[in-house]
Design a protein around this motif. Structure first.
Motif, PDB file in Angstrom:
ATOM      1  N   LEU A   1       0.894  -1.308   0.103  1.00 23.68           N
ATOM      2  CA  LEU A   1       0.089   0.162   0.161  1.00 23.68           C
ATOM      3  C   LEU A   1       0.893   1.485  -0.207  1.00 23.68           C
ATOM      4  N   SER A   2       2.242   1.064  -0.641  1.00 25.11           N
ATOM      5  CA  SER A   2       2.966   2.524  -0.567  1.00 25.11           C
ATOM      6  C   SER A   2       2.745   2.953  -1.989  1.00 25.11           C
ATOM      7  N   PHE A   3       2.710   4.467  -1.922  1.00 20.51           N
ATOM      8  CA  PHE A   3       2.855   5.141  -3.057  1.00 20.51           C
ATOM      9  C   PHE A   3       4.161   4.969  -4.112  1.00 20.51           C
ATOM     10  N   GLN A   4       4.965   4.185  -3.402  1.00 20.95           N
ATOM     11  CA  GLN A   4       6.217   3.844  -4.314  1.00 20.95           C
ATOM     12  C   GLN A   4       5.859   2.487  -5.164  1.00 20.95           C
TER      13      GLN A   4
ATOM     14  N   GLY B   1     -11.618   8.199   1.541  1.00 19.63           N
ATOM     15  CA  GLY B   1     -11.049   8.329   3.091  1.00 19.63           C
ATOM     16  C   GLY B   1      -9.864   7.189   3.363  1.00 19.63           C
ATOM     17  N   PHE B   2     -10.102   6.190   2.773  1.00 16.41           N
ATOM     18  CA  PHE B   2      -9.100   5.055   3.204  1.00 16.41           C
ATOM     19  C   PHE B   2      -7.814   5.465   2.265  1.00 16.41           C
TER      20      PHE B   2
ATOM     21  N   THR C   1      -2.024   8.190   2.199  1.00 16.77           N
ATOM     22  CA  THR C   1      -1.056   9.244   1.960  1.00 16.77           C
ATOM     23  C   THR C   1      -0.383   9.966   3.131  1.00 16.77           C
ATOM     24  N   GLU C   2      -0.492   9.486   4.362  1.00 16.61           N
ATOM     25  CA  GLU C   2      -0.140   9.951   5.398  1.00 16.61           C
ATOM     26  C   GLU C   2      -0.138  11.460   5.466  1.00 16.61           C
ATOM     27  N   PRO C   3      -1.321  12.077   5.709  1.00 19.36           N
ATOM     28  CA  PRO C   3      -1.520  13.370   5.665  1.00 19.36           C
ATOM     29  C   PRO C   3      -1.071  13.439   7.347  1.00 19.36           C
ATOM     30  N   SER C   4      -1.300  15.039   7.708  1.00 18.88           N
ATOM     31  CA  SER C   4      -1.158  15.033   9.331  1.00 18.88           C
ATOM     32  C   SER C   4      -2.360  14.707   9.954  1.00 18.88           C
TER      33      SER C   4
END
Lengths: 155, 155, 155
Positions: free
Chosen positions: B4-7, C90-91, C96-99
């Motif tokens: 599930l990484s954006f890489q 939302g998932f 994307t690891e936002p704050s």
């Protein structure tokens, strides 16, 4: 172990249940197509009564509501009201790492309840039969969702 | 690598396809709003013909069905019958780690088929055209779903 | 840290928002059932006017549209047009690891906007009130979806 690995039996339980439910939902679309072809009616857009290869003898009556087709549309609407929420709730539920046996009972139980609900609706059984089968699935969904919510809140 | 990484190009392929489809679906809601404002009608709730800032000259006819608005509602209903299942099926499919090329063909192919389906429905092309474009997307969905189910069953 | 761990506050934020929304959606089904029982009508299938334990005094009028029941059906349809897309968007957004603060504002803000939308629709407030509340949720959804798409495209 990777929670989303196909070696993880919890995840594969979810994948099997989810895939069967998605195929079930897609089947409703195809069943609508089949019935529209059989009765040559139950269409909904004005352009559907233009003369085409698939509709060589169009008539205005083809746009009238058709119970034979509408039954499948009602079944499909019932799917739309239930399956998308099951698909997400089931996914989050197995991420809480419940026991495999519990997950199998709930996820496969849901699938069976929905297939029986389809059979009851398709064959026009009484409302009571259909409602009972829908209730089983709905209670499983509510249980999984509350369980997941509690795990998230208690962490 | 984290699935599930954006890489992970498989995952970003899914994210791009899913995001475009979600934006497409949301656009249908806004298009309904735009058309309801244009014709000042196609409303559905009794309270929608109360006099308000947005509806200064209400009339009972505003609650009558309006084909110009209903066309978008039918397109949106078609989205609801298809997109939620694509969003889940596509996600599970890329978790099976297919080749990137296959994933791109299927996921982007689905997106293109749905955008063309929208164009055909929006401009009232014949049922045959619309049905063909819908069929492409539906077959892609069925293929991804069966693929994923087989991977889950064979592990 | 594992992105899908219940120790990850971003993930639990999503799980809480998603679970509340799913329970909200399921509640609409039950509310429809409750109202159909109250008015003994608003049914939709021909077999629903067979005499059964739950429907001891059937009549053909029970199949007529019933505004008291149909209001809940409209609310539910609005859920179907919005919630499945929020659940997926939302998932992907939290992946994307936002704050954490941004995620909480958006996800909980969405939940609150939808609960208020329900309250406004349920109590038949003006279209303007309902539309405003719907707009808040829709803009949050669009923002999350565009953010996620840009992250995927820029990687």
């Amino acid at each position: 172990m990777d929670k989303l690995s196909f070696q993880n039996p919890l995840f594969t339980t979810y994948v099997i249940a989810a895939s069967v439910m998605i195929l079930k939902a897609v089947t409703m679309s195809w069943l609508t197509v089949v019935r529209m072809m059989q009765v040559r009616g139950g269409f909904r857009s004005p352009e559907d009564i233009k003369k085409t290869v698939l509709n060589p003898n169009p008539s205005a009556e083809q746009l009238a509501p058709n119970e034979y087709v509408d039954r499948i549309r009602r079944i499909q609407l019932n799917d739309l009201e239930n399956l998308p929420f099951f698909l997400v709730s089931g996914f989050l539920f197995i991420l809480t790492e419940p026991s495999l046996m519990l997950a199998q009972w709930l996820l496969y139980g849901y699938v069976i309840s929905r297939l029986l609900h389809f059979a009851a609706y398709f064959t026009a059984r009484t409302h009571d039969t259909r409602a009972t089968l829908w209730t089983v699935g709905s209670l499983i969904l509510i249980f999984m969702c509350c369980w997941t919510l509690l795990v998230a809140l208690w962490q």
